[in-house]
Motif scaffolding. Structure first.
Motif, PDB file in Angstrom:
ATOM      1  N   CYS A 309      48.754  41.220  42.279  1.00  0.00           N
ATOM      2  CA  CYS A 309      48.486  39.927  43.022  1.00  0.00           C
ATOM      3  C   CYS A 309      47.247  39.208  42.058  1.00  0.00           C
ATOM      4  N   CYS A 314      45.858  42.757  47.219  1.00  0.00           N
ATOM      5  CA  CYS A 314      46.855  43.671  47.315  1.00  0.00           C
ATOM      6  C   CYS A 314      46.526  45.213  47.173  1.00  0.00           C
ATOM      7  N   CYS A 317      46.156  47.598  41.925  1.00  0.00           N
ATOM      8  CA  CYS A 317      45.599  47.810  40.507  1.00  0.00           C
ATOM      9  C   CYS A 317      44.580  48.724  40.850  1.00  0.00           C
ATOM     10  N   CYS A 346      41.362  43.800  38.811  1.00  0.00           N
ATOM     11  CA  CYS A 346      41.984  42.526  38.494  1.00  0.00           C
ATOM     12  C   CYS A 346      40.757  41.463  38.844  1.00  0.00           C
TER      13      CYS A 346
HETATM   14  S1  FES Z   1      46.420  43.225  41.517  1.00  0.00           S
HETATM   15 FE1  FES Z   1      46.076  42.985  43.753  1.00  0.00          FE
HETATM   16  S2  FES Z   1      44.192  43.984  44.010  1.00  0.00           S
HETATM   17 FE2  FES Z   1      44.289  43.781  41.923  1.00  0.00          FE
END
Ligand code: FES
Ligand code: FE2
Ligand code: FE2
Lengths: 360, 297
Positions: A309, A314, A317, A346
């Motif tokens: 995301c 989400c 990562c 992220c």
């Molecule tokens: S890519 Fe979704 S929480 Fe980091």
């Protein structure tokens, strides 16, 4: 879960025994898994290896101003071949000769398979990509282009309200054309600073003059933009972020129930400070500049790192922090998970100059 | 739902991204299809299966990432992973609500944890080749299951029977938002499987193993929930006849149609885009209260 425990889980109804169905499944799995890779249970080595579709190399075949500070670019196959098809709302990613990458909506006619058309506004304060396109992409220049992808798909609802702000008109142009072709009930509201800065006004009017409304010279409110919405209208909005936000806020008060907009994964980083990340206790150290995410930097070193995301919700990562004090900016992790060392790179960062040692 | 009759059924090269939805379960009644405990619990099995199952999808696909050589497919897989992670989370919250209402789902969930972590999980001590084969095989299981999730998603988007029965609107939004994302990303697992192994046998094995397993888990789940529901005390018994009757009233997908759909997966020329409508799904996602609320965050 304790992997060494050979016991299948208990029965569902409180009987004091391992569940027979679970026992059978376990026995099946214990034979099936090791058998994979043997003859008959493996990939046929004669079949072709996984293939990758190459990016396109296109040549600039048209470059002309279509409004103040807006150029229209045409890109075609150097040998005149047929280009991959696309649907209204799709965009291209160009890799400019300088190496910069930029996304632009396709604004031509999907039926024309010999060239792609995009329109680019010169941004004085951008990263230089638009300036490069305006000043250096002369006829005949070649560039690498990713195949069209669609982040703003058109669903063909019967009643449509298209809201365009400035250069945001580009994806809505093929949508309007498609709506007209299918005989749908559409209306386009197009807002801009001055008429001279608004591309494609004539082209839109040529489709159906009575369906196009121009709002020139002021910033319309969300309610104003949604004024012509009727029950069941599907709204497609493309324009500057404040315009989209205004429409989102005003939507609940309007009879329209459906809002489409192009989603841009990463929100810009606000008040980030530079810090460093280390890959493993004795791995290399990488600098994370103030305007980039740790994930971005890590992916250069580890291209297979999963993420999805880019916005910290989400959890894809997720990494484990071995040492250092993170500044959590996600909205996914619980305080226990954070205390346990979880980090979503992220969005999450560290204080200026700090170092996070990550378990990668 | 807005009409989308004239739209193409397939959208090419979609950019997939998770949506940050939220649902408020505080007012969900235990039987969220009023007076229909059987249909309610048959659908509730989703809340049992999906959190563990979809987290397993995520693990399998993360393992498959290094095997992907195509950039677009890789991006689609990453979008898929994020969507499934959010699905798992959303259904998990319903389970917590069931527990708070006195229906303890944990015995069943414990079995699923065993299934997805121990039986179908990553195995230590395999050779590189066996590991690779295992990843591809599990991708094939996921692809077959995704055929059903898209089938069910398509059903959820076209289930006026649930509206007629005055099913809880938040639950309907959960089912339709999830269903719409299943339709939206219905090709990803299949395309990944074909990318890694274009062989027909792999596809067939995926369905032959996971199809019957899914049915079996579902039936067990319905039995379990009906028995564990504190307000029913075992009064409602599950049966295929009851399932067909509920399907006739539009409250469940028809079991026979579901079976036929499973068989279509075996056709040589099959592709997931042949089932369901992207236009309808994407239009719902632009309408869904939960997905729309996510936008303003
Ligand atoms: S890519 Fe979704 S929480 Fe980091
Ligand atoms: Fe899902
Ligand atoms: Fe899915």
């Amino acid at each position: 879960m304790d992997r060494t425990n050979p016991q299948a889980p208990p029965d569902l109804y409180g009987r004091p025994q391992a569940d027979p169905f679970m026992r059978r499944l376990t026995a099946f799995g214990d034979r099936y898994t090791p058998a994979l890779g043997s003859r008959g249970l493996r990939r046929n080595p004669r079949l072709p290896a996984p293939r990758a579709l190459p990016a396109l190399v296109l040549v600039v075949t048209g470059h002309r101003p279509v409004a103040e500070d807006v150029v229209e670019l045409r890109l075609a196959d150097p040998s005149g071949g047929v280009l991959p098809g696309w649907q209204p709302g799709a965009h291209l990613r160009l890799t400019l000769p300088s190496g910069r990458e930029r996304h632009y909506s396709l604004c031509g006619d999907p039926a024309d398979r010999t060239s792609y058309r995009i329109a680019v506004r010169r941004l004085a304060d951008g990263g230089g990509g638009s300036r490069e396109i305006h000043d250096e992409l002369h006829l005949g220049v070649r560039l690498t282009v990713r195949r069209p992808r669609n982040g703003f798909p058109f669903c063909g609802e019967q009643r449509l309200l298209l809201l365009a702000g400035g250069i945001g008109v580009t994806p809505l142009l093929p949508i309007a054309r498609e709506a007209q072709r299918r005989g749908l009930d559409w209306h386009l509201v197009y807002a801009g600073r001055t008429l001279a800065t608004m591309p494609f006004v004539e082209e839109l009017r040529a489709l159906a003059p009575e369906r196009v409304t121009l709002l020139v010279g002021r910033i319309p409110s969300g309610a104003e933009l949604l004024e012509s919405a009727r029950p069941g209208s599907a709204v497609y909005c493309c324009g500057p972020a404040p315009m989209l936000a205004a429409v989102q806020r005003a939507l609940d008060e309007s009879p329209a129930g459906t809002l489409h907009f192009e989603r841009f994964a990463a929100a810009p980083i606000t008040d980030g400070k530079p810090f460093t990340v280390q890959l493993g206790a004795d791995g290399p150290t990488l600098d994370v500049p103030a305007d980039r995410s740790a994930l971005d930097v890590l992916r250069e070193a580890r291209p297979d790192l999963p993420y999805s995301c880019h916005q910290g919700f989400c959890g894809t990562c997720r990494l484990h922090v071995l040492s250092g004090t993170p500044e959590h900016r996600d909205r996914r992790l619980t305080s226990e998970e954070r205390a346990d060392g979880a980090l979503l790179p992220c969005v999450s960062r560290a204080a200026e100059g700090d170092r996070l040692v990550l378990d990668i | 739902m807005p009409g989308t009759g004239s739209a193409p059924e397939v959208h090419d090269n979609l950019v997939l991204e998770p949506r940050d939805v939220r649902f408020d379960w505080s007012r969900l009644p235990l039987h969220w299809i009023p007076d229909e405990p059987f249909a309610t619990h048959t659908i509730n099995v989703l809340h049992l299966l999906l959190p563990e199952g979809e987290r397993w999808f995520v693990r399998v696909f993360k393992e498959a990432l290094p095997l992907i050589t195509d950039e677009q497919l890789r991006e689609e897989v990453l979008g898929f992973i994020g969507q499934e992670a959010i699905h798992a989370q959303a259904h998990e919250e319903v389970l917590e609500h069931l527990l708070a209402q006195g229906l303890d789902p944990r015995p069943y969930v414990r079995q699923l944890e065993w299934l997805f972590q121990r039986v179908l999980g990553e195995r230590p001590g395999l050779s590189a080749r066996a590991r690779r084969e295992n990843v591809i095989e599990r991708v094939a299981f996921v692809a077959a299951i995704e055929h059903f999730t898209a089938f069910l998603g398509n059903w959820a988007l076209n289930s006026p029977g649930l509206d007629r029965a005055q099913a809880d609107p938040t639950m309907l939004d959960l089912l339709r938002w999830h269903g719409a994302e299943e339709v939206e990303h219905r090709s990803v697992a299949y395309d990944l499987m074909v990318h890694l192994d274009p062989g027909y046998l792999r596809r067939i094995r995926g369905m032959v193993v996971s199809g019957p397993l899914l049915v079996r888990l579902w039936v067990r789940g319905v039995r379990f929930l009906l028995a564990a529901d504190p307000t029913l005390r075992g009064r409602v018994r599950p049966s295929w006849r009851a399932a067909r009757a509920a399907a006739l009233r539009g409250m469940l997908p028809d079991p026979v149609q579901s079976l036929r759909s499973g068989l279509r997966y075996l056709k040589p020329g099959y592709h997931p885009t042949q089932e369901g409508s992207s236009a309808q799904a994407l239009s719902y996602l632009a309408t869904s209260p939960a997905a729309r609320a996510a936008v303003t965050r």
